[in-house]
Design a protein around this motif. Structure first.
Motif, PDB file in Angstrom:
ATOM      1  N   ASN A  44     -52.849  -4.552 -87.304  1.00  0.00           N
ATOM      2  CA  ASN A  44     -53.179  -5.131 -85.752  1.00  0.00           C
ATOM      3  C   ASN A  44     -54.572  -4.728 -84.983  1.00  0.00           C
ATOM      4  O   ASN A  44     -55.810  -5.112 -84.926  1.00  0.00           O
ATOM      5  N   LYS A  45     -54.920  -3.557 -85.031  1.00  0.00           N
ATOM      6  CA  LYS A  45     -56.335  -2.829 -83.922  1.00  0.00           C
ATOM      7  C   LYS A  45     -57.076  -3.139 -84.933  1.00  0.00           C
ATOM      8  O   LYS A  45     -58.122  -3.208 -84.320  1.00  0.00           O
ATOM      9  N   LEU A  46     -57.246  -3.043 -86.340  1.00  0.00           N
ATOM     10  CA  LEU A  46     -58.506  -3.283 -87.348  1.00  0.00           C
ATOM     11  C   LEU A  46     -58.405  -4.739 -87.136  1.00  0.00           C
ATOM     12  O   LEU A  46     -59.730  -5.625 -87.931  1.00  0.00           O
ATOM     13  N   LYS A  47     -57.610  -5.927 -87.257  1.00  0.00           N
ATOM     14  CA  LYS A  47     -58.051  -7.074 -87.163  1.00  0.00           C
ATOM     15  C   LYS A  47     -58.221  -7.419 -88.779  1.00  0.00           C
ATOM     16  O   LYS A  47     -59.019  -8.522 -89.262  1.00  0.00           O
ATOM     17  N   ALA A  48     -56.820  -6.108 -89.993  1.00  0.00           N
ATOM     18  CA  ALA A  48     -57.410  -6.206 -91.440  1.00  0.00           C
ATOM     19  C   ALA A  48     -56.137  -6.960 -91.548  1.00  0.00           C
ATOM     20  O   ALA A  48     -55.231  -5.819 -91.119  1.00  0.00           O
ATOM     21  N   LYS A  49     -56.307  -7.453 -92.957  1.00  0.00           N
ATOM     22  CA  LYS A  49     -54.768  -7.436 -93.518  1.00  0.00           C
ATOM     23  C   LYS A  49     -55.890  -6.656 -95.727  1.00  0.00           C
ATOM     24  O   LYS A  49     -56.983  -7.050 -95.863  1.00  0.00           O
ATOM     25  N   LEU A  50     -54.741  -5.689 -95.902  1.00  0.00           N
ATOM     26  CA  LEU A  50     -55.063  -5.134 -97.175  1.00  0.00           C
ATOM     27  C   LEU A  50     -54.320  -5.188 -98.397  1.00  0.00           C
ATOM     28  O   LEU A  50     -53.233  -5.393 -98.279  1.00  0.00           O
ATOM     29  N   THR A  51     -55.029  -6.220 -98.933  1.00  0.00           N
ATOM     30  CA  THR A  51     -54.178  -6.514-100.930  1.00  0.00           C
ATOM     31  C   THR A  51     -54.324  -4.999-101.194  1.00  0.00           C
ATOM     32  O   THR A  51     -55.251  -5.219-101.958  1.00  0.00           O
ATOM     33  N   PHE A  52     -52.910  -4.583-102.613  1.00  0.00           N
ATOM     34  CA  PHE A  52     -52.923  -3.813-102.775  1.00  0.00           C
ATOM     35  C   PHE A  52     -52.796  -4.706-103.818  1.00  0.00           C
ATOM     36  O   PHE A  52     -51.317  -5.080-104.242  1.00  0.00           O
ATOM     37  N   TYR A  53     -53.262  -5.119-105.541  1.00  0.00           N
ATOM     38  CA  TYR A  53     -52.668  -5.582-106.752  1.00  0.00           C
ATOM     39  C   TYR A  53     -52.012  -5.076-107.463  1.00  0.00           C
ATOM     40  O   TYR A  53     -51.791  -4.142-107.758  1.00  0.00           O
ATOM     41  N   ALA A  54     -50.463  -5.730-106.947  1.00  0.00           N
ATOM     42  CA  ALA A  54     -49.182  -5.154-108.063  1.00  0.00           C
ATOM     43  C   ALA A  54     -49.275  -4.680-109.699  1.00  0.00           C
ATOM     44  O   ALA A  54     -49.961  -4.003-110.639  1.00  0.00           O
ATOM     45  N   ASP A  55     -50.860  -6.211-110.574  1.00  0.00           N
ATOM     46  CA  ASP A  55     -50.749  -5.574-111.824  1.00  0.00           C
ATOM     47  C   ASP A  55     -52.258  -5.310-112.250  1.00  0.00           C
ATOM     48  O   ASP A  55     -52.471  -4.559-112.807  1.00  0.00           O
ATOM     49  N   GLU A  56     -52.543  -4.579-110.873  1.00  0.00           N
ATOM     50  CA  GLU A  56     -53.364  -2.982-110.821  1.00  0.00           C
ATOM     51  C   GLU A  56     -53.234  -1.603-110.333  1.00  0.00           C
ATOM     52  O   GLU A  56     -53.373  -1.076-109.727  1.00  0.00           O
ATOM     53  N   ASP A  57     -51.684  -1.817-110.672  1.00  0.00           N
ATOM     54  CA  ASP A  57     -50.624  -0.380-109.387  1.00  0.00           C
ATOM     55  C   ASP A  57     -51.048  -0.460-108.423  1.00  0.00           C
ATOM     56  O   ASP A  57     -51.435   1.142-108.020  1.00  0.00           O
ATOM     57  N   PHE A  58     -51.196  -0.967-107.634  1.00  0.00           N
ATOM     58  CA  PHE A  58     -51.314  -0.974-106.660  1.00  0.00           C
ATOM     59  C   PHE A  58     -52.030  -0.487-105.527  1.00  0.00           C
ATOM     60  O   PHE A  58     -52.254   0.312-104.946  1.00  0.00           O
ATOM     61  N   LYS A  59     -53.447  -1.215-106.608  1.00  0.00           N
ATOM     62  CA  LYS A  59     -55.005  -0.492-105.842  1.00  0.00           C
ATOM     63  C   LYS A  59     -55.547  -1.594-104.855  1.00  0.00           C
ATOM     64  O   LYS A  59     -55.438  -2.523-105.360  1.00  0.00           O
ATOM     65  N   LEU A  60     -56.410  -0.963-103.886  1.00  0.00           N
ATOM     66  CA  LEU A  60     -56.362  -1.753-102.746  1.00  0.00           C
ATOM     67  C   LEU A  60     -57.688  -3.065-103.383  1.00  0.00           C
ATOM     68  O   LEU A  60     -58.741  -2.338-104.047  1.00  0.00           O
TER      69      LEU A  60
END
Length: 145
Positions: A44-60
């Motif tokens: 919330n403070k960063l106003k950011a959503k970070l997606t970690f890809y399941a098919d890439e070993d959960f890398k950002l």
């Protein structure tokens, strides 16, 4: 928060794992799984959503933000007009954009840098940036564990 196209945002680098991010920013305010079973952390403070890809070993691999301190090439951009933002990108040799308009909101996409710019009422309201692909058509991860 400086956007570093093809690399990430601020201290975040594409390819980081959730624990790497949490060492920098702490625990997310909440997290969820998207329709592709990717993990999305919400700060919330960063106003950011970070997606970690399941098919890439959960890398950002993807970041969405509407943080007012966001900068491209050293200049703040949120709240700026489309012409001001595009002039900044042109001055930095980024000129090719695909455009889509949905319900009056305009989205511009530059594939070479995997950046989306969202404009509403001719004002930049949100950006999305993602990891790019290398010549072998694989993600070009910048974080080396």
């Amino acid at each position: 928060m400086e956007v570093r196209l093809k690399f990430g945002l601020d201290q975040l680098l594409y390819g980081m794992k959730q624990n790497n991010v949490e060492q920098i920013y702490g625990k997310a305010d909440f997290q969820f799984f998207d329709e592709d079973e990717n993990v999305v952390l919400v700060y919330n403070k960063l106003k950011a959503k970070l997606t970690f890809y399941a098919d890439e070993d959960f890398k950002l691999g993807y970041i969405t933000t509407s943080n007012s301190e966001l900068t491209f090439f050293g200049a703040t951009v949120l709240g700026k007009s489309k012409s001001e933002v595009l002039e900044l990108f042109r001055a930095n040799k980024i000129e090719k954009w695909e455009t889509e308009i949905v319900e009056g909101e305009e989205m511009l996409f530059n594939e070479d840098n995997w950046v989306f710019l969202y404009f509403d009422y001719n004002e930049l309201i949100k950006i999305e940036i993602g990891a790019v692909f290398n010549n072998q058509d694989e993600f070009d991860w910048k974080f080396k564990a």
